[in-house]
Enzyme design. Sequence first.
Site, mmCIF file in Angstrom:
data_model
loop_
_atom_site.group_PDB
_atom_site.id
_atom_site.type_symbol
_atom_site.label_atom_id
_atom_site.label_comp_id
_atom_site.label_asym_id
_atom_site.label_seq_id
_atom_site.Cartn_x
_atom_site.Cartn_y
_atom_site.Cartn_z
ATOM 1 N NE ARG A 113 -2.501 -3.314 0.927
ATOM 2 C CZ ARG A 113 -2.047 -2.352 1.510
ATOM 3 N NH1 ARG A 113 -1.572 -1.323 0.367
ATOM 4 N NH2 ARG A 113 -1.198 -2.704 2.356
ATOM 5 C CG HIS A 166 -3.894 -3.913 7.576
ATOM 6 N ND1 HIS A 166 -3.580 -4.652 6.887
ATOM 7 C CD2 HIS A 166 -3.614 -3.044 7.059
ATOM 8 C CE1 HIS A 166 -2.177 -4.319 5.586
ATOM 9 N NE2 HIS A 166 -2.281 -2.584 6.627
ATOM 10 C CD GLN A 214 0.220 -2.476 9.900
ATOM 11 O OE1 GLN A 214 0.412 -2.254 8.471
ATOM 12 N NE2 GLN A 214 1.417 -1.685 10.747
ATOM 13 C CG ASP A 263 -4.736 4.637 9.833
ATOM 14 O OD1 ASP A 263 -3.748 4.878 8.558
ATOM 15 O OD2 ASP A 263 -5.686 3.249 8.748
ATOM 16 C CB CYS A 293 -0.805 1.146 9.887
ATOM 17 S SG CYS A 293 -2.237 2.138 9.257
ATOM 18 N NE ARG A 311 2.986 -4.930 7.946
ATOM 19 C CZ ARG A 311 2.042 -5.016 6.570
ATOM 20 N NH1 ARG A 311 2.045 -3.334 5.919
ATOM 21 N NH2 ARG A 311 0.959 -5.106 5.852
HETATM 22 N N1 CP Z 1 0.840 0.265 6.426
HETATM 23 C C1 CP Z 1 0.681 -0.623 5.229
HETATM 24 O O1 CP Z 1 -0.195 -1.968 5.486
HETATM 25 O O2 CP Z 1 1.389 -0.238 4.337
HETATM 26 P P1 CP Z 1 1.694 -0.425 3.026
HETATM 27 O O3 CP Z 1 0.349 0.312 2.395
HETATM 28 O O4 CP Z 1 2.342 0.401 2.056
HETATM 29 O O5 CP Z 1 1.415 -1.356 2.380
HETATM 30 N N1 NVA Z 2 -6.367 2.976 6.548
HETATM 31 C C1 NVA Z 2 -5.567 2.858 5.499
HETATM 32 C C2 NVA Z 2 -4.591 1.992 5.824
HETATM 33 C C3 NVA Z 2 -3.377 2.325 5.143
HETATM 34 C C4 NVA Z 2 -2.507 0.801 5.858
HETATM 35 C C5 NVA Z 2 -5.894 2.275 4.370
HETATM 36 O O1 NVA Z 2 -6.752 1.665 4.045
HETATM 37 O O2 NVA Z 2 -5.792 3.551 3.119
#
Ligand code: CP
Ligand code: NVA
Length: 333
Positions: free
Chosen positions: A106, A133, A136, A230, A272, A317
């Site tokens: 990530r 993502h 997700q 989101d 999400c 998830r």
């Molecule tokens: N939705 C999601 O990716 O959550 P986190 O940032 O908590 O991993």
């Molecule tokens: N768009 C958000 C998603 C978090 C799971 C971010 O990147 O912060």
Amino acid sequence: MDLHGRNLLKEIDLTREEFLYLVSLGDQLRRAKQLGLAEHRLSGRNIALIFEKASTRTRSAFEVAAHDEGGHVTYIGPGDSHLGDTESVQDTARVLGRMFDGIEYRGFAQESVEILGAHAGVPVWNGLTDEWHPTQMLADVLTMRDHAGKPLHDVTFCYLGDGRNNTANSLLVTGALVGMDARICAPADLQPSAKVQTIARGLAAGSGAKLTVTDDLDAAVHGADFLYTDVWLSMGEPADQWDSRIDHLIGYQVNAKVMAATGNPDVKFMHCLPALHNTQTEVGRRIYARRGLEALEVTDEVFESAQSIVFDQAANRMPTIKAVMVATIGITP
Ligand code: CP
Ligand code: NVA
């Protein structure tokens, strides 16, 4: 279906059949755990979890999924390794690939996960970048399948908000890949890039998906089975952009009026997560103090309503991430 040895760097690494196979495998693994039938399909497997950004769900899902299946994880958080500081992504990939059987990443640039995937020599899974993502999306499609009560190609969803973030990009491309009626509703300067729209339209031509990108809220939400939103400012974006983002997106907040505008009494709400729906967070309180807004992308009323399926979505998830690991590095019976 044999996905052994494969990367998951973005949705378009998979065919429609491969994507739906992982969703179904997630469903099977979820049921197996509920029945107490979990096997040790990751026994002896070592898994690196690289997180250059914060995570609650994704990290927990990878860890629990790996442990359920007898695997071992090593968490490498922001600043924990030399990555990006004194060691390149390419060198890091060649080191970790010699120790681990699979690597989750990530971070910021999609290019980093692509380089890891090209040089690690073991499967690399994208746990979120600025662009995509994909894990997700597996959970989201499983959640839609659970709640829709009809085939996925008859499902309509509408995403409202920042239409050019990772989640919006991934939703548009996933809807196109799977063959759904996928809609992105955002102001013109926050709509998916031409590159993302071109990818999605290319996929839609093959899957029969119907795609809409618009700033017209009433048209976008009409007839939707799912409304999705989101956070308005994603991880890595400068906090001083909050005010302009709020000004741009306040008209796209998911509230009771927008849910009603679907004309569908059974419409469900998805996110999400994490969500800024009240003042119980640091960021939520700061924005309330400055702007007087108790909620941002979704009101507390919608978030807490019976129509909200956000925690089912979060729960999904884990088994879908388990499916990715089992399919790509698992012990084949
Ligand atoms: N939705 C999601 O990716 O959550 P986190 O940032 O908590 O991993
Ligand atoms: N768009 C958000 C998603 C978090 C799971 C971010 O990147 O912060």
